[in-house]
Design a protein around this motif. Structure first.
Motif, PDB file in Angstrom:
ATOM      1  N   SER A   1     -60.293 -38.462 -12.869  1.00  0.00           N
ATOM      2  CA  SER A   1     -58.725 -37.624 -12.387  1.00  0.00           C
ATOM      3  C   SER A   1     -57.875 -37.523 -13.966  1.00  0.00           C
ATOM      4  CB  SER A   1     -57.443 -39.075 -12.604  1.00  0.00           C
ATOM      5  OG  SER A   1     -56.681 -38.717 -11.991  1.00  0.00           O
ATOM      6  N   GLN A   2     -58.376 -36.463 -14.307  1.00  0.00           N
ATOM      7  CA  GLN A   2     -57.889 -35.609 -15.468  1.00  0.00           C
ATOM      8  C   GLN A   2     -55.937 -35.701 -15.236  1.00  0.00           C
ATOM      9  OE1 GLN A   2     -58.388 -31.664 -17.936  1.00  0.00           O
ATOM     10  NE2 GLN A   2     -58.158 -30.649 -16.476  1.00  0.00           N
ATOM     11  N   LEU A   3     -55.529 -35.431 -14.132  1.00  0.00           N
ATOM     12  CA  LEU A   3     -54.152 -36.304 -14.138  1.00  0.00           C
ATOM     13  C   LEU A   3     -53.633 -37.764 -14.689  1.00  0.00           C
ATOM     14  CD1 LEU A   3     -50.885 -35.151 -13.267  1.00  0.00           C
ATOM     15  CD2 LEU A   3     -51.287 -36.181 -11.000  1.00  0.00           C
ATOM     16  N   ALA A   4     -53.876 -38.523 -13.931  1.00  0.00           N
ATOM     17  CA  ALA A   4     -54.037 -39.315 -14.508  1.00  0.00           C
ATOM     18  C   ALA A   4     -54.622 -39.762 -15.996  1.00  0.00           C
ATOM     19  CB  ALA A   4     -55.153 -40.681 -13.498  1.00  0.00           C
ATOM     20  N   ALA A   5     -54.760 -39.247 -16.490  1.00  0.00           N
ATOM     21  CA  ALA A   5     -55.414 -39.651 -18.083  1.00  0.00           C
ATOM     22  C   ALA A   5     -54.728 -39.099 -18.981  1.00  0.00           C
ATOM     23  CB  ALA A   5     -57.116 -38.946 -17.878  1.00  0.00           C
ATOM     24  N   ALA A   6     -53.737 -37.820 -18.533  1.00  0.00           N
ATOM     25  CA  ALA A   6     -52.935 -37.426 -19.424  1.00  0.00           C
ATOM     26  C   ALA A   6     -51.332 -38.074 -19.509  1.00  0.00           C
ATOM     27  CB  ALA A   6     -52.944 -35.475 -18.896  1.00  0.00           C
ATOM     28  N   VAL A   7     -51.099 -38.536 -17.927  1.00  0.00           N
ATOM     29  CA  VAL A   7     -49.639 -39.142 -17.803  1.00  0.00           C
ATOM     30  C   VAL A   7     -50.581 -40.647 -18.541  1.00  0.00           C
ATOM     31  CG1 VAL A   7     -48.388 -39.811 -17.083  1.00  0.00           C
ATOM     32  CG2 VAL A   7     -48.999 -38.076 -15.880  1.00  0.00           C
ATOM     33  N   VAL A   8     -51.240 -40.756 -19.000  1.00  0.00           N
ATOM     34  CA  VAL A   8     -51.400 -42.294 -19.805  1.00  0.00           C
ATOM     35  C   VAL A   8     -51.140 -42.443 -20.954  1.00  0.00           C
ATOM     36  CG1 VAL A   8     -53.116 -43.980 -19.829  1.00  0.00           C
ATOM     37  CG2 VAL A   8     -52.658 -43.821 -18.032  1.00  0.00           C
ATOM     38  N   PHE A   9     -52.143 -41.256 -21.630  1.00  0.00           N
ATOM     39  CA  PHE A   9     -52.095 -40.619 -22.983  1.00  0.00           C
ATOM     40  C   PHE A   9     -50.759 -40.043 -23.769  1.00  0.00           C
ATOM     41  CE2 PHE A   9     -51.415 -37.104 -25.983  1.00  0.00           C
ATOM     42  CZ  PHE A   9     -52.426 -37.719 -26.896  1.00  0.00           C
ATOM     43  N   SER A  10     -49.871 -40.006 -22.163  1.00  0.00           N
ATOM     44  CA  SER A  10     -48.382 -39.561 -22.518  1.00  0.00           C
ATOM     45  C   SER A  10     -47.492 -40.788 -22.938  1.00  0.00           C
ATOM     46  CB  SER A  10     -48.118 -38.225 -21.846  1.00  0.00           C
ATOM     47  OG  SER A  10     -46.429 -37.851 -22.195  1.00  0.00           O
ATOM     48  N   ALA A  11     -47.400 -41.416 -22.144  1.00  0.00           N
ATOM     49  CA  ALA A  11     -46.861 -42.865 -22.003  1.00  0.00           C
ATOM     50  C   ALA A  11     -47.827 -43.835 -22.869  1.00  0.00           C
ATOM     51  CB  ALA A  11     -47.093 -43.944 -20.822  1.00  0.00           C
ATOM     52  N   LEU A  12     -48.405 -44.009 -23.762  1.00  0.00           N
ATOM     53  CA  LEU A  12     -48.603 -44.562 -24.477  1.00  0.00           C
ATOM     54  C   LEU A  12     -48.297 -43.766 -26.142  1.00  0.00           C
ATOM     55  CD1 LEU A  12     -52.853 -45.507 -23.694  1.00  0.00           C
ATOM     56  CD2 LEU A  12     -50.922 -47.354 -23.434  1.00  0.00           C
ATOM     57  N   THR A  13     -48.428 -42.622 -25.870  1.00  0.00           N
ATOM     58  CA  THR A  13     -47.902 -42.518 -27.082  1.00  0.00           C
ATOM     59  C   THR A  13     -46.624 -42.034 -27.352  1.00  0.00           C
ATOM     60  OG1 THR A  13     -48.619 -39.596 -26.248  1.00  0.00           O
ATOM     61  CG2 THR A  13     -50.109 -41.012 -27.748  1.00  0.00           C
ATOM     62  N   ASP A  14     -45.733 -42.809 -26.713  1.00  0.00           N
ATOM     63  CA  ASP A  14     -44.694 -42.197 -26.690  1.00  0.00           C
ATOM     64  C   ASP A  14     -43.742 -43.528 -27.581  1.00  0.00           C
ATOM     65  OD1 ASP A  14     -41.468 -43.389 -24.923  1.00  0.00           O
ATOM     66  OD2 ASP A  14     -42.184 -41.823 -24.367  1.00  0.00           O
ATOM     67  N   SER A  15     -42.300 -42.701 -27.653  1.00  0.00           N
ATOM     68  CA  SER A  15     -41.913 -43.293 -29.160  1.00  0.00           C
ATOM     69  C   SER A  15     -41.423 -45.088 -28.517  1.00  0.00           C
ATOM     70  CB  SER A  15     -41.428 -43.597 -29.400  1.00  0.00           C
ATOM     71  OG  SER A  15     -39.892 -42.216 -28.457  1.00  0.00           O
ATOM     72  N   GLY A  16     -41.309 -45.439 -27.851  1.00  0.00           N
ATOM     73  CA  GLY A  16     -40.938 -46.262 -26.397  1.00  0.00           C
ATOM     74  C   GLY A  16     -41.476 -47.120 -26.338  1.00  0.00           C
ATOM     75  N   TYR A  17     -43.125 -46.761 -26.016  1.00  0.00           N
ATOM     76  CA  TYR A  17     -43.890 -48.064 -25.669  1.00  0.00           C
ATOM     77  C   TYR A  17     -44.150 -49.456 -26.305  1.00  0.00           C
ATOM     78  CZ  TYR A  17     -48.136 -50.017 -24.105  1.00  0.00           C
ATOM     79  OH  TYR A  17     -49.327 -50.698 -23.837  1.00  0.00           O
ATOM     80  N   ARG A  18     -44.175 -49.286 -27.950  1.00  0.00           N
ATOM     81  CA  ARG A  18     -43.882 -49.583 -29.116  1.00  0.00           C
ATOM     82  C   ARG A  18     -43.531 -51.345 -28.625  1.00  0.00           C
ATOM     83  NH1 ARG A  18     -47.196 -50.918 -33.554  1.00  0.00           N
ATOM     84  NH2 ARG A  18     -47.437 -48.397 -32.961  1.00  0.00           N
ATOM     85  N   LYS A  19     -41.855 -50.815 -28.586  1.00  0.00           N
ATOM     86  CA  LYS A  19     -41.037 -51.326 -28.747  1.00  0.00           C
ATOM     87  C   LYS A  19     -41.012 -52.306 -26.855  1.00  0.00           C
ATOM     88  CE  LYS A  19     -35.739 -50.927 -27.775  1.00  0.00           C
ATOM     89  NZ  LYS A  19     -35.431 -52.346 -26.393  1.00  0.00           N
ATOM     90  N   HIS A  20     -41.819 -51.143 -25.760  1.00  0.00           N
ATOM     91  CA  HIS A  20     -41.432 -51.741 -24.508  1.00  0.00           C
ATOM     92  C   HIS A  20     -42.139 -53.253 -24.655  1.00  0.00           C
ATOM     93  CE1 HIS A  20     -42.787 -52.391 -20.408  1.00  0.00           C
ATOM     94  NE2 HIS A  20     -44.015 -51.919 -20.812  1.00  0.00           N
ATOM     95  N   MET A  21     -43.459 -52.961 -25.689  1.00  0.00           N
ATOM     96  CA  MET A  21     -44.703 -54.274 -25.354  1.00  0.00           C
ATOM     97  C   MET A  21     -43.705 -54.943 -26.138  1.00  0.00           C
ATOM     98  SD  MET A  21     -46.481 -53.700 -23.429  1.00  0.00           S
ATOM     99  CE  MET A  21     -47.710 -54.963 -23.200  1.00  0.00           C
ATOM    100  N   ASN A  22     -43.272 -55.273 -27.108  1.00  0.00           N
ATOM    101  CA  ASN A  22     -42.970 -56.111 -27.655  1.00  0.00           C
ATOM    102  C   ASN A  22     -41.343 -57.151 -27.007  1.00  0.00           C
ATOM    103  OD1 ASN A  22     -43.839 -56.004 -29.866  1.00  0.00           O
ATOM    104  ND2 ASN A  22     -41.969 -54.329 -30.972  1.00  0.00           N
ATOM    105  N   ASP A  23     -41.212 -55.952 -26.062  1.00  0.00           N
ATOM    106  CA  ASP A  23     -39.581 -56.360 -24.883  1.00  0.00           C
ATOM    107  C   ASP A  23     -40.959 -57.873 -24.226  1.00  0.00           C
ATOM    108  OD1 ASP A  23     -37.711 -56.093 -26.128  1.00  0.00           O
ATOM    109  OD2 ASP A  23     -37.413 -54.425 -25.029  1.00  0.00           O
ATOM    110  N   ILE A  24     -41.876 -56.864 -23.469  1.00  0.00           N
ATOM    111  CA  ILE A  24     -42.676 -57.548 -22.683  1.00  0.00           C
ATOM    112  C   ILE A  24     -43.154 -59.261 -23.154  1.00  0.00           C
ATOM    113  CG2 ILE A  24     -44.680 -57.545 -21.641  1.00  0.00           C
ATOM    114  CD1 ILE A  24     -42.986 -56.131 -20.176  1.00  0.00           C
ATOM    115  N   HIS A  25     -43.527 -58.853 -25.124  1.00  0.00           N
ATOM    116  CA  HIS A  25     -43.597 -60.376 -25.499  1.00  0.00           C
ATOM    117  C   HIS A  25     -42.667 -61.312 -25.644  1.00  0.00           C
ATOM    118  CE1 HIS A  25     -47.130 -57.821 -27.851  1.00  0.00           C
ATOM    119  NE2 HIS A  25     -47.415 -57.897 -26.808  1.00  0.00           N
ATOM    120  N   THR A  26     -41.317 -60.692 -25.977  1.00  0.00           N
ATOM    121  CA  THR A  26     -40.104 -61.654 -25.520  1.00  0.00           C
ATOM    122  C   THR A  26     -40.321 -62.752 -24.187  1.00  0.00           C
ATOM    123  OG1 THR A  26     -39.670 -60.461 -27.320  1.00  0.00           O
ATOM    124  CG2 THR A  26     -37.906 -62.048 -26.427  1.00  0.00           C
ATOM    125  N   ARG A  27     -40.094 -61.373 -23.108  1.00  0.00           N
ATOM    126  CA  ARG A  27     -39.548 -61.905 -22.041  1.00  0.00           C
ATOM    127  C   ARG A  27     -41.025 -62.835 -21.622  1.00  0.00           C
ATOM    128  NH1 ARG A  27     -38.260 -56.606 -18.060  1.00  0.00           N
ATOM    129  NH2 ARG A  27     -37.697 -58.526 -17.422  1.00  0.00           N
TER     130      ARG A  27
END
Length: 459
Positions: A343-369
């Protein structure tokens, strides 16, 4: 008469199981009537009748004067028929079904993923919008055999942060982490091979291996990784082809592999010609990076896999394999043969989400939660006499011992009838010796009803 009929069924069931698990190979000769009667402790007439019924079903056939043989074509594979005839609640396939399609309103402290509202929904929506604006080929054409180059390049950089050196040409994108494991199983294993799993281990490892009709041996798992002395003894006695384990945060125990244990496991594997699958699906939940077998091994005998269903979305399926370069071509051939284009579509969306500026903050929030959820869950379990095997450094799982006189399977059955889905210990245990243990997902335990039902259901 009823007793005789029961003995015939015992013989038939045993032969069927040995055929299904490839202890008896197609065209192989069954034990003689006399030998089988001695092994079972039954009369020869009982064995004769059992063999004749199996022959009527087309499972075996006779050669005059030469005995009985396994038919080349056997009944379709049924994983539930192969599995031990024990209560369905300790069947990993049952647990998966209950978690994926729970009764209306059921709570799922036994499932292995975060609540939907914990996932990176904002980033995924942005990714979907970005891909919708991209070149039309992304949403209409098959992917290349290896998969989206941009995502493979990103994965090499992420792996480099864990000291795993891999080129984009060594990475194969798959439809999921489960598919990644299945492709490696297809590549390495033939029916009758032996595979080592941790005891306890992620229950779907066991379900997948069951489907591949191999022999599975469990190695006791310690807070630092597999028991290396037991591991060495297993390699010497069983000559296994493969070992599959978790990297970083172990499922179900939450333990972390120590560098010393990792080095010893690799030394033993190299000496024995053993291959390893290292499943790193929980990598982004780590607070402090642990040792990786793939890093120490240099992707020589280790296949390193992962996916994004635990942090981004379980709905958009995308995983990967990092493999020794000489095996990439064969794995790609298997990928095409079993799934054609990814699936090119799935890979492209995953790439966009992982390189999103909010992903690192999201995971830091997950660690805290998750840390907060552990802090709130542990004392509530302690009030019920449920204690953790160890206190994990990160992740969502607590591997807990139940109070005396409580059986995890029976407790899970009682709780299910009250709308709570649990994951009892023997689901994870190859040796079936974890009947006093339960895996809890702290991210799924905020509802007070869970603890009320536990309290009502425990003996």
């Amino acid at each position: 008469m009823n007793n005789k009929f029961t003995r015939i069924e015992i013989v038939m069931a045993d032969v069927k199981e040995k055929i299904a698990t490839v202890i008896y190979m197609p065209e192989s000769r069954l034990p003689s009537i006399r030998a089988a009667a001695k092994d079972y402790g039954f009369s020869p007439s009982t064995v004769v009748e059992a063999y004749e019924r199996l022959q009527t079903e087309g499972i075996i056939y006779s050669r005059p004067g030469a005995g009985f043989y396994v038919a080349e074509t056997t009944a379709p594979l049924s994983l539930t028929d192969i599995a031990p005839k024990i209560d369905r609640v300790v069947d990993p396939l049952w647990v998966s079904r209950q978690s994926l399609e729970p009764p209306d309103g059921a709570l799922k402290p036994g499932c292995g993923w975060l609540p939907a509202d914990w996932l990176f929904e904002v980033g995924m929506r942005r990714g979907l919008r970005n891909v919708a604006k991209a070149d039309a080929s992304i949403i209409s054409e098959y992917a290349t055999p290896l998969g989206l180059l941009a995502l493979r390049q990103l994965l090499t950089r992420r792996m480099a942060g864990l000291s795993i050196n891999a080129e984009p040409s060594q990475i194969i994108l798959t439809d999921s982490g489960t598919q990644a494991i299945d492709l490696i199983f297809r590549f390495l294993l033939t029916p009758g091979d032996t595979v080592v799993v941790d005891d306890p281990c992620y229950f779907n490892f066991r379900a997948q291996l069951l489907a591949h009709r191999v022999k599975v041996v469990g190695v006791p798992y310690t807070p630092n990784g597999p028991d290396v002395d037991a591991f060495a003894a297993i390699l010497d006695e069983h000559k296994p082809r493969l070992y599959i384990t978790n990297a970083a945060i172990h499922n179900p125990t939450g333990a972390t592999l120590s560098p010393a244990t990792a080095y010893r496991v690799l030394q033993l594997a190299q000496a024995a010609g053993l291959y390893i699958i290292e499943d790193d699906i929980f990598a982004d939940f780590e607070v402090k990076p642990a040792a990786r077998l793939a890093a120490l091994d240099g992707l020589s005998r280790v296949f390193y896999i992962g996916s994004f269903s635990k942090t981004l979305s379980a709905s958009l399926r995308c995983g990967y394999i990092a493999a020794p370069i000489e095996w990439v071509g064969s794995l790609v051939d298997l990928k095409i043969a079993t799934g054609f284009g990814g699936s090119q579509l799935a890979a492209a969306v995953v790439f966009s989400a992982l390189t999103d500026s909010g992903y690192r903050k999201h995971m830091n929030d997950i660690h805290t939660r998750l840390a907060s959820a552990r802090t709130h869950t542990l004392p509530r379990l302690a009030k019920l006499g449920i204690v953790p095997w160890l206190l994990p450094q990160a992740g969502m799982f607590l591997w807990c011992r139940l109070p005396e006189n409580n059986n995890a399977t029976e407790l899970a059955n009682r709780c299910l009838s009250k709308g709570v889905v649990l994951a009892p210990g023997n689901v994870f245990s190859q040796s079936d010796n974890a009947e006093k243990f339960m895996r809890f997902n702290v991210a799924q335990m905020s509802h007070s009803k869970i603890f009320e039902v536990l309290a009502q259901s425990m003996t």
